[in-house]
Design a protein around this motif. Structure first.
Motif, mmCIF file in Angstrom:
data_model
loop_
_atom_site.group_PDB
_atom_site.id
_atom_site.type_symbol
_atom_site.label_atom_id
_atom_site.label_comp_id
_atom_site.label_asym_id
_atom_site.label_seq_id
_atom_site.Cartn_x
_atom_site.Cartn_y
_atom_site.Cartn_z
ATOM 1 N N SER A 16 0.754 -1.661 0.010
ATOM 2 C CA SER A 16 0.105 -0.128 -0.253
ATOM 3 C C SER A 16 0.582 1.351 0.184
ATOM 4 O O SER A 16 0.232 2.437 -0.856
ATOM 5 C CB SER A 16 -1.069 -0.060 1.071
ATOM 6 O OG SER A 16 -1.861 1.128 1.015
ATOM 7 N N LYS A 17 1.696 1.203 0.511
ATOM 8 C CA LYS A 17 2.598 2.160 0.967
ATOM 9 C C LYS A 17 3.621 2.927 -0.561
ATOM 10 O O LYS A 17 3.626 3.911 -1.333
ATOM 11 C CB LYS A 17 4.010 2.019 1.993
ATOM 12 C CG LYS A 17 4.809 3.283 2.475
ATOM 13 C CD LYS A 17 5.246 3.290 3.909
ATOM 14 C CE LYS A 17 6.274 4.043 3.727
ATOM 15 N NZ LYS A 17 7.168 4.132 5.080
ATOM 16 N N TYR A 18 3.870 2.005 -1.020
ATOM 17 C CA TYR A 18 4.013 1.433 -1.829
ATOM 18 C C TYR A 18 3.997 2.129 -3.491
ATOM 19 O O TYR A 18 4.042 2.651 -3.795
ATOM 20 C CB TYR A 18 5.177 0.560 -2.935
ATOM 21 C CG TYR A 18 5.226 -0.037 -4.214
ATOM 22 C CD1 TYR A 18 7.499 0.758 -4.510
ATOM 23 C CD2 TYR A 18 4.417 -0.044 -4.901
ATOM 24 C CE1 TYR A 18 7.429 0.597 -6.247
ATOM 25 C CE2 TYR A 18 5.350 -0.415 -6.499
ATOM 26 C CZ TYR A 18 6.424 0.120 -6.850
ATOM 27 O OH TYR A 18 7.019 -0.249 -8.253
ATOM 28 N N GLU A 19 3.015 2.045 -3.388
ATOM 29 C CA GLU A 19 1.627 1.673 -4.005
ATOM 30 C C GLU A 19 1.553 3.852 -4.712
ATOM 31 O O GLU A 19 0.930 4.600 -5.453
ATOM 32 C CB GLU A 19 -0.434 1.521 -4.403
ATOM 33 C CG GLU A 19 0.548 0.679 -5.002
ATOM 34 C CD GLU A 19 -1.426 -0.830 -4.478
ATOM 35 O OE1 GLU A 19 -1.604 -0.295 -4.552
ATOM 36 O OE2 GLU A 19 -0.655 -1.584 -5.129
ATOM 37 N N LYS A 20 1.023 4.216 -3.040
ATOM 38 C CA LYS A 20 0.871 5.108 -2.768
ATOM 39 C C LYS A 20 2.238 6.553 -3.262
ATOM 40 O O LYS A 20 2.059 7.537 -3.531
ATOM 41 C CB LYS A 20 0.927 5.684 -1.092
ATOM 42 C CG LYS A 20 0.808 6.623 -0.678
ATOM 43 C CD LYS A 20 0.336 7.007 0.513
ATOM 44 C CE LYS A 20 0.070 9.046 0.678
ATOM 45 N NZ LYS A 20 0.808 8.531 2.968
ATOM 46 N N LEU A 21 3.539 5.563 -2.869
ATOM 47 C CA LEU A 21 5.014 6.462 -3.307
ATOM 48 C C LEU A 21 4.733 6.963 -4.686
ATOM 49 O O LEU A 21 5.028 7.170 -5.429
ATOM 50 C CB LEU A 21 6.135 6.211 -2.565
ATOM 51 C CG LEU A 21 6.330 6.246 -1.263
ATOM 52 C CD1 LEU A 21 7.323 5.752 -1.105
ATOM 53 C CD2 LEU A 21 6.692 8.182 -0.978
ATOM 54 N N ILE A 22 4.458 5.422 -5.998
ATOM 55 C CA ILE A 22 4.763 5.749 -6.779
ATOM 56 C C ILE A 22 3.760 6.671 -7.486
ATOM 57 O O ILE A 22 4.192 7.906 -8.618
ATOM 58 C CB ILE A 22 4.510 4.178 -7.852
ATOM 59 C CG1 ILE A 22 5.527 3.823 -6.914
ATOM 60 C CG2 ILE A 22 4.315 4.101 -9.744
ATOM 61 C CD1 ILE A 22 6.870 4.207 -7.681
ATOM 62 N N SER A 25 5.404 10.350 -6.527
ATOM 63 C CA SER A 25 6.284 9.599 -7.582
ATOM 64 C C SER A 25 5.211 10.551 -9.013
ATOM 65 O O SER A 25 5.919 11.521 -9.798
ATOM 66 C CB SER A 25 7.606 8.903 -7.656
ATOM 67 O OG SER A 25 8.139 9.070 -8.444
ATOM 68 N N TYR A 26 4.620 9.783 -9.787
ATOM 69 C CA TYR A 26 4.185 10.175 -10.903
ATOM 70 C C TYR A 26 3.121 11.735 -10.906
ATOM 71 O O TYR A 26 4.207 12.644 -12.048
ATOM 72 C CB TYR A 26 2.527 9.580 -11.453
ATOM 73 C CG TYR A 26 2.711 10.145 -12.936
ATOM 74 C CD1 TYR A 26 2.786 9.466 -13.468
ATOM 75 C CD2 TYR A 26 0.542 10.281 -12.758
ATOM 76 C CE1 TYR A 26 2.362 9.557 -14.861
ATOM 77 C CE2 TYR A 26 0.473 10.565 -14.126
ATOM 78 C CZ TYR A 26 1.155 10.853 -14.856
ATOM 79 O OH TYR A 26 0.472 10.601 -15.796
ATOM 80 N N LYS A 34 13.035 16.673 -9.039
ATOM 81 C CA LYS A 34 13.946 16.241 -7.976
ATOM 82 C C LYS A 34 13.074 15.079 -6.631
ATOM 83 O O LYS A 34 13.237 14.384 -6.141
ATOM 84 C CB LYS A 34 14.395 17.759 -7.858
ATOM 85 C CG LYS A 34 15.730 16.880 -6.580
ATOM 86 C CD LYS A 34 16.915 18.385 -6.408
ATOM 87 C CE LYS A 34 17.386 17.462 -4.717
ATOM 88 N NZ LYS A 34 18.281 18.804 -4.766
ATOM 89 N N ALA A 35 11.682 15.993 -6.647
ATOM 90 C CA ALA A 35 11.188 15.643 -5.912
ATOM 91 C C ALA A 35 11.109 14.108 -5.756
ATOM 92 O O ALA A 35 10.285 13.603 -5.675
ATOM 93 C CB ALA A 35 10.009 16.663 -5.073
ATOM 94 N N SER A 36 10.103 14.030 -7.286
ATOM 95 C CA SER A 36 9.877 13.108 -8.291
ATOM 96 C C SER A 36 10.294 12.027 -8.087
ATOM 97 O O SER A 36 10.305 10.984 -8.037
ATOM 98 C CB SER A 36 9.627 12.950 -9.688
ATOM 99 O OG SER A 36 9.282 12.243 -9.945
ATOM 100 N N ASP A 37 12.382 12.275 -8.288
ATOM 101 C CA ASP A 37 13.121 10.982 -7.970
ATOM 102 C C ASP A 37 13.205 10.899 -6.831
ATOM 103 O O ASP A 37 12.833 9.056 -6.346
ATOM 104 C CB ASP A 37 14.447 11.497 -8.619
ATOM 105 C CG ASP A 37 14.174 11.610 -10.178
ATOM 106 O OD1 ASP A 37 14.226 11.463 -10.559
ATOM 107 O OD2 ASP A 37 14.985 12.960 -10.795
ATOM 108 N N LEU A 38 13.336 11.465 -5.478
ATOM 109 C CA LEU A 38 13.587 10.621 -4.131
ATOM 110 C C LEU A 38 11.526 10.503 -4.083
ATOM 111 O O LEU A 38 12.185 9.101 -3.509
ATOM 112 C CB LEU A 38 13.041 12.189 -3.669
ATOM 113 C CG LEU A 38 14.221 13.279 -3.438
ATOM 114 C CD1 LEU A 38 13.935 14.714 -2.688
ATOM 115 C CD2 LEU A 38 15.513 12.436 -3.079
#
Length: 54
Positions: A16-22, A25-26, A34-38
């Motif tokens: 769930s956390k992974y999907e939220k971060l992706i 990022s998008y 830069k923030a997207s890459d982080l």
């Protein structure tokens, strides 16, 4: 009724956390590279943890 309040496993929480971060990022990729890459790097770290659980 017990199934209604089933606790998430560690793997489900990480997924769930992974999907939220992706998703974050998008969204950021359109305005702040830069923030997207982080965020993508954070997501990659979470993905490694998920894979280590398998």
């Amino acid at each position: 009724m017990m199934g209604l309040f089933k606790r998430k496993s560690e793997k489900e929480k990480l997924q769930s956390k992974y999907e939220k971060l992706i998703a974050e990022s998008y969204k950021l990729s359109h305005t702040d590279r830069k923030a997207s890459d982080l965020k993508a790097a954070e997501a990659d770290e979470i993905l490694r943890k998920i894979e280590s659980l398998n």
